[in-house]
Enzyme design. Sequence first.
Site, PDB file in Angstrom:
ATOM      1  N   GLY A  12       9.991  31.607  -6.682  1.00  0.00           N
ATOM      2  CA  GLY A  12      10.673  31.732  -7.746  1.00  0.00           C
ATOM      3  C   GLY A  12      11.970  30.797  -8.140  1.00  0.00           C
ATOM      4  O   GLY A  12      12.704  31.019  -8.790  1.00  0.00           O
ATOM      5  N   ASN A  14      11.580  28.253  -9.995  1.00  0.00           N
ATOM      6  CA  ASN A  14      11.345  27.791 -11.484  1.00  0.00           C
ATOM      7  C   ASN A  14      12.114  29.086 -12.064  1.00  0.00           C
ATOM      8  O   ASN A  14      12.457  28.803 -13.079  1.00  0.00           O
ATOM      9  CB  ASN A  14       9.758  27.799 -11.678  1.00  0.00           C
ATOM     10  CG  ASN A  14       9.483  26.132 -11.289  1.00  0.00           C
ATOM     11  OD1 ASN A  14       9.549  25.534 -12.230  1.00  0.00           O
ATOM     12  ND2 ASN A  14       8.735  26.035 -10.334  1.00  0.00           N
ATOM     13  N   ARG A  66     -10.853  45.012  -9.695  1.00  0.00           N
ATOM     14  CA  ARG A  66     -10.542  43.759 -10.452  1.00  0.00           C
ATOM     15  C   ARG A  66      -9.958  44.083 -11.730  1.00  0.00           C
ATOM     16  O   ARG A  66      -8.748  43.671 -12.364  1.00  0.00           O
ATOM     17  CB  ARG A  66     -11.227  42.499 -10.438  1.00  0.00           C
ATOM     18  CG  ARG A  66     -10.682  41.118 -11.133  1.00  0.00           C
ATOM     19  CD  ARG A  66      -9.915  40.359 -10.110  1.00  0.00           C
ATOM     20  NE  ARG A  66      -9.250  39.309 -11.076  1.00  0.00           N
ATOM     21  CZ  ARG A  66      -8.207  38.572 -10.548  1.00  0.00           C
ATOM     22  NH1 ARG A  66      -8.073  38.533  -9.311  1.00  0.00           N
ATOM     23  NH2 ARG A  66      -7.825  37.639 -11.497  1.00  0.00           N
ATOM     24  N   LEU A  94      -5.765  34.163 -14.971  1.00  0.00           N
ATOM     25  CA  LEU A  94      -5.439  34.970 -16.033  1.00  0.00           C
ATOM     26  C   LEU A  94      -6.710  35.659 -16.587  1.00  0.00           C
ATOM     27  O   LEU A  94      -7.681  34.677 -16.764  1.00  0.00           O
ATOM     28  CB  LEU A  94      -4.298  34.610 -17.051  1.00  0.00           C
ATOM     29  CG  LEU A  94      -3.122  34.137 -16.704  1.00  0.00           C
ATOM     30  CD1 LEU A  94      -2.353  33.756 -17.935  1.00  0.00           C
ATOM     31  CD2 LEU A  94      -2.375  35.220 -16.029  1.00  0.00           C
ATOM     32  N   HIS A 110       2.819  22.721 -13.652  1.00  0.00           N
ATOM     33  CA  HIS A 110       1.848  22.316 -12.679  1.00  0.00           C
ATOM     34  C   HIS A 110       2.421  21.112 -12.187  1.00  0.00           C
ATOM     35  O   HIS A 110       2.926  20.316 -12.714  1.00  0.00           O
ATOM     36  CB  HIS A 110       0.477  21.869 -13.331  1.00  0.00           C
ATOM     37  CG  HIS A 110      -0.213  21.640 -12.262  1.00  0.00           C
ATOM     38  ND1 HIS A 110      -1.232  22.457 -11.509  1.00  0.00           N
ATOM     39  CD2 HIS A 110      -0.848  20.387 -11.863  1.00  0.00           C
ATOM     40  CE1 HIS A 110      -1.938  21.739 -10.539  1.00  0.00           C
ATOM     41  NE2 HIS A 110      -1.840  20.205 -10.742  1.00  0.00           N
ATOM     42  N   ASP A 151      -5.641  24.509 -16.015  1.00  0.00           N
ATOM     43  CA  ASP A 151      -4.653  23.542 -16.315  1.00  0.00           C
ATOM     44  C   ASP A 151      -5.402  22.492 -17.274  1.00  0.00           C
ATOM     45  O   ASP A 151      -5.207  21.249 -17.177  1.00  0.00           O
ATOM     46  CB  ASP A 151      -4.955  22.376 -14.956  1.00  0.00           C
ATOM     47  CG  ASP A 151      -4.042  23.181 -13.907  1.00  0.00           C
ATOM     48  OD1 ASP A 151      -3.331  24.174 -14.148  1.00  0.00           O
ATOM     49  OD2 ASP A 151      -4.415  22.912 -12.628  1.00  0.00           O
TER      50      ASP A 151
HETATM   51  C1  GRF Z   1       5.626  25.190  -7.953  1.00  0.00           C
HETATM   52  O1  GRF Z   1       5.350  24.046  -7.174  1.00  0.00           O
HETATM   53  C2  GRF Z   1       4.750  25.352  -9.354  1.00  0.00           C
HETATM   54  O2  GRF Z   1       4.535  24.030  -9.703  1.00  0.00           O
HETATM   55  C3  GRF Z   1       3.567  25.820  -8.826  1.00  0.00           C
HETATM   56  O3  GRF Z   1       3.991  26.780  -7.767  1.00  0.00           O
HETATM   57  C4  GRF Z   1       5.110  26.359  -7.219  1.00  0.00           C
HETATM   58  C5  GRF Z   1       5.879  27.657  -7.675  1.00  0.00           C
HETATM   59  O4  GRF Z   1       7.129  27.566  -6.858  1.00  0.00           O
HETATM   60  N1  GRF Z   1       2.589  26.399  -9.836  1.00  0.00           N
HETATM   61  P1  GRF Z   1       8.497  28.602  -7.299  1.00  0.00           P
HETATM   62  O5  GRF Z   1       7.947  30.060  -7.153  1.00  0.00           O
HETATM   63  O6  GRF Z   1       8.912  28.686  -8.774  1.00  0.00           O
HETATM   64  O7  GRF Z   1       9.531  28.144  -6.238  1.00  0.00           O
END
Ligand code: GRF
Length: 207
Positions: A12, A14, A66, A94, A110, A151
């Site tokens: 987490g 991000n 699922r 998703l 990404h 993507d």
């Molecule tokens: C990041 O590298 C993001 O680009 C990818 O998964 C990772 C997530 O990291 N989709 P975090 O959980 O936000 O630390």
Amino acid sequence: MLRIAVLVSGGGTNLQAIINAKGDGRITDAEIVRVISNKKDAYALERAKENGIESVVVAREDYDSRQDFEKALIGSVDGAKPDLVVLAGFLVVLPEELTRKYEYRIINIHPSLIPSFCGKGYYGLKVHEEALKRGVKITGATVHFVDSGCDTGPIILQKAVEVCEGDTPEVLQKRVMEQAEWIIMPKAINLIAHDKVRVENGRVYIN
Ligand code: GRF
């Protein structure tokens, strides 16, 4: 006020970057209303708790099929009444029902410059391993809208990051996060919160 649901599976960082950006004013007129994790032990859940954000776990193992899992996931997203769904390291493909329902309202980060090193199987460290194997000198990160492909949705923002001599996948992953992901994800959210992002014929225009 833009209502945001953040979907996570792991650390987490991000999510933290979004929380920090809201804290220091790089994101305004937006709030995280729910964090949804498919992993019970995701550290992202701690981050949500520490910041007083509601969190929900929807884990595959708690459902017989699922289909039931996907139904619960959609229910949890819908329940947050989000204007925007942010995938921040969410390692679940998703359900198409969700991507259809929230067209141009789901974004993903990404860790490469799409269309390089993306698509099926390219997630986490694998992306950086492949970039190093190919010997690219520049990599980076991409924020894009999520469609039913992998993507393939319209690109919102990208930021380049240098590959350095002696990089390991782990070192490169960290640099891409610090120099690109944690910057462009909050930036994209703020642009969306201020209605500056428009999609036309599958391309993004920033006003
Ligand atoms: C990041 O590298 C993001 O680009 C990818 O998964 C990772 C997530 O990291 N989709 P975090 O959980 O936000 O630390």
